[in-house]
Design a protein around this motif. Sequence first.
Motif, mmCIF file in Angstrom:
data_model
loop_
_atom_site.group_PDB
_atom_site.id
_atom_site.type_symbol
_atom_site.label_atom_id
_atom_site.label_comp_id
_atom_site.label_asym_id
_atom_site.label_seq_id
_atom_site.Cartn_x
_atom_site.Cartn_y
_atom_site.Cartn_z
ATOM 1 N N MET A 1 -114.257 92.762 -1.640
ATOM 2 C CA MET A 1 -113.149 92.450 -2.310
ATOM 3 C C MET A 1 -111.636 92.908 -1.305
ATOM 4 S SD MET A 1 -112.559 93.846 -6.613
ATOM 5 C CE MET A 1 -114.477 94.479 -6.604
ATOM 6 N N SER A 2 -110.772 91.875 -1.188
ATOM 7 C CA SER A 2 -109.792 92.010 -0.946
ATOM 8 C C SER A 2 -108.510 93.352 -1.799
ATOM 9 C CB SER A 2 -108.813 90.670 -0.466
ATOM 10 O OG SER A 2 -107.454 91.273 0.001
ATOM 11 N N SER A 3 -107.884 93.722 -0.150
ATOM 12 C CA SER A 3 -106.852 94.769 -1.286
ATOM 13 C C SER A 3 -105.263 94.476 -1.408
ATOM 14 C CB SER A 3 -107.128 96.389 -0.305
ATOM 15 O OG SER A 3 -106.630 96.377 0.848
ATOM 16 N N GLU A 4 -105.304 93.317 -1.302
ATOM 17 C CA GLU A 4 -104.357 92.351 -0.867
ATOM 18 C C GLU A 4 -103.898 91.564 -2.130
ATOM 19 O OE1 GLU A 4 -102.639 92.650 2.392
ATOM 20 O OE2 GLU A 4 -103.724 93.442 2.904
ATOM 21 N N PHE A 5 -103.218 92.563 -3.173
ATOM 22 C CA PHE A 5 -103.077 92.336 -4.338
ATOM 23 C C PHE A 5 -100.881 92.385 -4.332
ATOM 24 C CE2 PHE A 5 -106.813 94.340 -4.837
ATOM 25 C CZ PHE A 5 -107.978 93.335 -4.877
ATOM 26 N N ASP A 6 -100.831 91.905 -5.648
ATOM 27 C CA ASP A 6 -99.136 91.706 -5.392
ATOM 28 C C ASP A 6 -99.133 92.899 -6.488
ATOM 29 O OD1 ASP A 6 -96.564 91.272 -5.721
ATOM 30 O OD2 ASP A 6 -97.017 89.565 -7.093
ATOM 31 N N VAL A 7 -98.707 94.121 -5.855
ATOM 32 C CA VAL A 7 -98.928 95.357 -6.460
ATOM 33 C C VAL A 7 -97.296 96.021 -7.291
ATOM 34 C CG1 VAL A 7 -98.461 97.737 -5.532
ATOM 35 C CG2 VAL A 7 -100.395 96.891 -5.075
ATOM 36 N N THR A 8 -97.159 96.063 -8.492
ATOM 37 C CA THR A 8 -96.180 96.236 -8.945
ATOM 38 C C THR A 8 -95.490 97.178 -8.903
ATOM 39 O OG1 THR A 8 -97.167 94.723 -10.469
ATOM 40 C CG2 THR A 8 -95.050 95.609 -11.347
ATOM 41 N N GLU A 9 -96.752 98.302 -9.106
ATOM 42 C CA GLU A 9 -96.068 99.909 -8.851
ATOM 43 C C GLU A 9 -96.866 100.449 -8.364
ATOM 44 O OE1 GLU A 9 -95.318 103.305 -12.460
ATOM 45 O OE2 GLU A 9 -94.233 101.160 -13.131
ATOM 46 N N THR A 10 -96.189 101.975 -7.206
ATOM 47 C CA THR A 10 -97.092 102.342 -6.643
ATOM 48 C C THR A 10 -96.703 103.914 -7.271
ATOM 49 O OG1 THR A 10 -96.850 100.954 -4.663
ATOM 50 C CG2 THR A 10 -97.731 103.460 -4.506
ATOM 51 N N LEU A 11 -98.226 104.171 -7.517
ATOM 52 C CA LEU A 11 -98.846 105.808 -7.768
ATOM 53 C C LEU A 11 -99.244 106.852 -7.217
ATOM 54 C CD1 LEU A 11 -98.190 107.600 -10.488
ATOM 55 C CD2 LEU A 11 -101.268 107.307 -11.025
ATOM 56 N N ASP A 12 -98.321 107.734 -6.230
ATOM 57 C CA ASP A 12 -99.031 108.949 -5.849
ATOM 58 C C ASP A 12 -99.356 110.105 -6.402
ATOM 59 O OD1 ASP A 12 -99.668 110.520 -3.742
ATOM 60 O OD2 ASP A 12 -97.349 110.118 -2.506
ATOM 61 N N VAL A 13 -100.565 110.156 -6.283
ATOM 62 C CA VAL A 13 -101.004 111.415 -6.519
ATOM 63 C C VAL A 13 -102.130 112.155 -5.663
ATOM 64 C CG1 VAL A 13 -101.377 110.831 -9.021
ATOM 65 C CG2 VAL A 13 -103.406 109.968 -8.105
ATOM 66 N N LYS A 14 -101.591 112.009 -4.424
ATOM 67 C CA LYS A 14 -102.057 112.804 -3.619
ATOM 68 C C LYS A 14 -101.875 114.374 -3.299
ATOM 69 C CE LYS A 14 -100.099 110.922 0.002
ATOM 70 N NZ LYS A 14 -99.388 109.446 0.518
ATOM 71 N N GLY A 15 -103.251 114.865 -3.402
ATOM 72 C CA GLY A 15 -103.199 116.380 -3.916
ATOM 73 C C GLY A 15 -103.824 116.909 -4.766
ATOM 74 N N ALA A 16 -103.539 115.783 -5.962
ATOM 75 C CA ALA A 16 -104.392 116.256 -7.758
ATOM 76 C C ALA A 16 -105.484 116.308 -7.165
ATOM 77 C CB ALA A 16 -102.907 115.402 -8.221
ATOM 78 N N SER A 17 -106.142 116.918 -7.891
ATOM 79 C CA SER A 17 -107.688 116.953 -8.548
ATOM 80 C C SER A 17 -107.999 116.972 -9.776
ATOM 81 C CB SER A 17 -108.447 118.471 -7.938
ATOM 82 O OG SER A 17 -107.763 119.125 -8.494
ATOM 83 N N CYS A 18 -109.012 115.819 -9.724
ATOM 84 C CA CYS A 18 -110.283 115.908 -10.942
ATOM 85 C C CYS A 18 -109.579 116.616 -12.244
ATOM 86 C CB CYS A 18 -111.549 115.798 -11.013
ATOM 87 S SG CYS A 18 -112.037 114.933 -12.617
ATOM 88 N N PRO A 19 -109.093 116.332 -13.447
ATOM 89 C CA PRO A 19 -108.851 115.134 -13.888
ATOM 90 C C PRO A 19 -107.391 114.050 -13.339
ATOM 91 C CG PRO A 19 -108.510 116.217 -15.866
ATOM 92 C CD PRO A 19 -108.750 117.448 -14.530
ATOM 93 N N MET A 20 -106.045 114.642 -13.313
ATOM 94 C CA MET A 20 -105.494 114.087 -12.757
ATOM 95 C C MET A 20 -105.228 112.923 -12.731
ATOM 96 S SD MET A 20 -103.503 116.764 -14.571
ATOM 97 C CE MET A 20 -102.275 116.286 -14.658
ATOM 98 N N PRO A 21 -105.607 112.570 -11.568
ATOM 99 C CA PRO A 21 -104.979 111.572 -11.057
ATOM 100 C C PRO A 21 -106.306 110.309 -12.341
ATOM 101 C CG PRO A 21 -106.544 112.499 -9.528
ATOM 102 C CD PRO A 21 -106.344 113.185 -10.325
ATOM 103 N N VAL A 22 -106.676 110.185 -12.752
ATOM 104 C CA VAL A 22 -107.023 108.959 -14.371
ATOM 105 C C VAL A 22 -106.202 109.608 -15.009
ATOM 106 C CG1 VAL A 22 -108.485 109.328 -15.708
ATOM 107 C CG2 VAL A 22 -109.608 109.082 -13.185
ATOM 108 N N VAL A 23 -105.446 110.938 -16.127
ATOM 109 C CA VAL A 23 -104.730 111.101 -15.829
ATOM 110 C C VAL A 23 -103.234 110.204 -16.104
ATOM 111 C CG1 VAL A 23 -103.337 112.557 -17.691
ATOM 112 C CG2 VAL A 23 -105.473 113.013 -17.430
#
Length: 81
Positions: A1-23
């Motif tokens: 698969m390609s990761s080249e998508f027309d991204v509308t929004e970026t969500l930065d959850v770096k540093g967060a652990s389960c379950p926060m990235p999904v929430v």
Amino acid sequence: MSSEFDVTETLDVKGASCPMPVVKTKSAVDDLAEDDVLEVLATDSGSMSDIDGWADGTAGVELLDQVEDGDVYKHYVRKTE
């Protein structure tokens, strides 16, 4: 698969652990319009299976791709309805 998508929004959850990235991903997707693509940036390796499982079991979302880029896991989620 390609990761080249027309991204509308970026969500930065770096540093967060389960379950926060999904929430936080669910909350961000809820605010998108149909066909918008959310890019999620996470550092929790568990987010790969967590977001995949969430998208698979959630109506109205499609997981387009997941990419491991060094210490960052990138997830691309499209709102489908």
